[in-house]
Design an enzyme around this catalytic site. Structure first.
Site, PDB file in Angstrom:
ATOM      1  CG  ASP A 239      -5.043  -7.762  -3.154  1.00 58.05           C
ATOM      2  OD1 ASP A 239      -4.071  -8.986  -2.713  1.00 58.05           O
ATOM      3  OD2 ASP A 239      -4.905  -6.523  -1.819  1.00 58.05           O
TER       4      ASP A 239
ATOM      5  CG  ASP B  45     -14.734  -6.308  -1.858  1.00 61.79           C
ATOM      6  OD1 ASP B  45     -13.946  -6.855  -1.681  1.00 61.79           O
ATOM      7  OD2 ASP B  45     -15.768  -7.101  -1.265  1.00 61.79           O
TER       8      ASP B  45
ATOM      9  NE  ARG C 262      -3.134  -1.482   3.418  1.00 58.82           N
ATOM     10  CZ  ARG C 262      -3.030  -2.828   4.045  1.00 58.82           C
ATOM     11  NH1 ARG C 262      -3.197  -3.314   3.110  1.00 58.82           N
ATOM     12  NH2 ARG C 262      -2.297  -2.814   4.498  1.00 58.82           N
TER      13      ARG C 262
ATOM     14  CB  ALA D 157     -13.696  -8.919  -9.533  1.00 53.91           C
TER      15      ALA D 157
ATOM     16  CB  CYS E  32      -2.325 -13.590  -1.010  1.00 50.50           C
ATOM     17  SG  CYS E  32      -4.618 -13.771  -0.874  1.00 50.50           S
TER      18      CYS E  32
ATOM     19  CG  PHE F 253     -10.598  -8.301  -5.559  1.00 51.62           C
ATOM     20  CD1 PHE F 253     -11.373  -9.554  -5.755  1.00 51.62           C
ATOM     21  CD2 PHE F 253      -9.337  -8.987  -6.692  1.00 51.62           C
ATOM     22  CE1 PHE F 253     -11.768 -10.345  -7.057  1.00 51.62           C
ATOM     23  CE2 PHE F 253      -9.981  -9.498  -7.541  1.00 51.62           C
ATOM     24  CZ  PHE F 253     -11.022 -10.850  -8.124  1.00 51.62           C
TER      25      PHE F 253
END
Length: 425
Positions: A331, A277, A239, A311, A371, A255
């Site tokens: 993300d 989102d 960020r 998304a 992730c 997201f």
């Protein structure tokens, strides 16, 4: 909103966990396969059930298991959990150690020491314990300005909660302690002794979001009902990188969750920001996070809009309407939870990259993150670059990033976060 102060409470005295049986005094003795012996010698923190050749007795969650090699030499000691295919989570390798209160305090103090510089940067929300990677497997402890959130991934920590709270009391000032349970644990009430997800174990009640700071920005975290422990603390450094790129750039955050990337872009001077989102409550929290920082001139001036939508559908719709952005952040949540999911996840990442590029203005910056621990970083970066070349927009990479200091990597499977910053011509 709750905003715990830095004044500590005697959390161990108020924990109300006296009804939980203490861990047994006995030590289970385990012998394991040659492959498991090799992995343990290399420092791997996991022993799976199929690797156990024999054990001295039946065990209960939280028992200590001592693992020996074929010559009866000590290999490791760890927490035993008969309800999980991940049968032992290793606490100590190679050299025998007494796993007692002093040992636990030492591990927690070492973890806290690694994060000692974060509060000096205006950050009061960070990960204090990152499970296996901090030598405390199956345990995550996140700190939110005096509120601690314990996320458990093994039942072995349940009988050790009183000792854990007492140890934490000496490490960091705490006002409240919240328990969060993985889905697997929440489904085993017979081992939870009346505990439940989102229970406040100790200290002051928490009835709403907790306020904390990250690099000088104010955020709220729903530590009892939010995803993970209430906020995605691992993206803090990314960020901050977005903030360095966002000045004057029309920004799209896909997201977005509670708008972390969006708020950093606003502080940098991004004039228009769209947060997308699928969760309306998450976007409502994003709007509140902007309001918490409205005293900053650039945040107050930013035109921040939210879009509650899938998304993929949102990106396709923006493309069809000819919308273009100078900074696009993608993300997504983890897309591969098992090894066999990796190929499918890479296809999804490729699809997302193509959609994101379709709304990225010429010369704009694309930020794509993954992730998914099951997706290797080289494969992820190669997929995004391949799609960009196929679309006739070969990326000019600015940076590839990984884990922040409070999410260290202690073994290969512990590496999950990777992020690409690139210019799309």
């Amino acid at each position: 909103m709750d905003s715990p102060s830095a004044n500590a409470l005697p959390i161990s005295a108020s924990a109300g966990l006296d009804h939980i049986p203490l861990p047994g005094e006995r030590r289970l003795a385990l012998r394991v396969t040659p492959a498991a012996q090799h992995a343990l010698r290399q420092g791997h923190p996991w022993l799976f059930a199929e690797a156990v050749v024999s054990q001295s007795a039946e065990g209960q969650p939280g028992d200590l298991a001592v693992i020996f090699d074929d010559s009866r030499h000590f290999l490791a000691v760890g927490l035993y959990d008969p309800t999980s295919p991940l049968r032992v989570r290793v606490l100590q390798h190679g050299t025998p150690a007494t796993i007692d209160d002093a040992w636990l305090v030492g591990r927690l103090a070492a973890a806290a020491g690694r994060r000692a510089g974060l509060p000096q940067s205006g950050t009061t929300g960070y990960r204090l314990v990152h499970g296996e990677n901090d030598g405390l497997p199956g345990l995550v402890v996140d700190h939110y300005a005096g509120a601690l959130v314990l996320k458990l991934y093994t039942l072995a920590w349940i009988p050790r909660l009183p000792g854990l709270l007492a140890a934490l009391e000496g490490i960091i000032p705490v006002r409240s302690v919240v328990l969060r349970l993985s889905r697997q644990l929440a489904a085993r009430p017979d081992y939870l002794y009346g505990l439940s997800d989102a229970a406040v174990l100790a200290g002051e009640p928490i009835t709403g979001p907790v306020l904390f700071e990250e690099n000088g920005l104010r955020f709220e975290a729903d530590v009892r009902q939010g995803q993970k422990t209430g906020f995605f603390l691992d993206q803090r450094d990314n960020r901050a990188r977005v903030e360095k790129l966002a000045a004057g750039r029309r920004t799209l955050n896909v997201f977005a969750y509670t708008g972390g990337f969006s708020l950093y872009a606003a502080r940098a001077g991004a004039p228009d920001i769209l947060s997308v989102d699928a969760s309306a409550p998450a976007l409502e929290a994003a709007q509140r996070n902007f309001a918490l920082n409205a005293h900053l001139a650039t945040v107050a001036a930013a035109r921040h809009k939210v879009l509650t939508a899938d998304a993929f559908a949102a990106l396709a719709g923006l493309r069809q309407r000819g919308q273009r952005f100078d900074l696009v952040i993608v993300d997504p949540p983890a897309l591969a939870h098992r090894a066999e999911d990796a190929h499918r996840a890479l296809r999804v990442y490729g699809h997302l990259a193509a959609l994101a590029l379709s709304v990225t203005a010429p010369g704009g910056v694309l930020v794509m993150s993954s992730c998914s621990s099951r997706v290797a970083a080289p494969s992820f970066f190669a997929t995004v670059n391949r799609v960009a070349r196929h679309k006739g927009r070969p990326l000019q990479e600015l940076e590839r990033t990984g884990h922040p200091i409070d999410h260290p990597i202690g073994f290969p499977e512990g590496a999950y976060l990777k992020c690409l910053f690139a210019v799309a011509p």
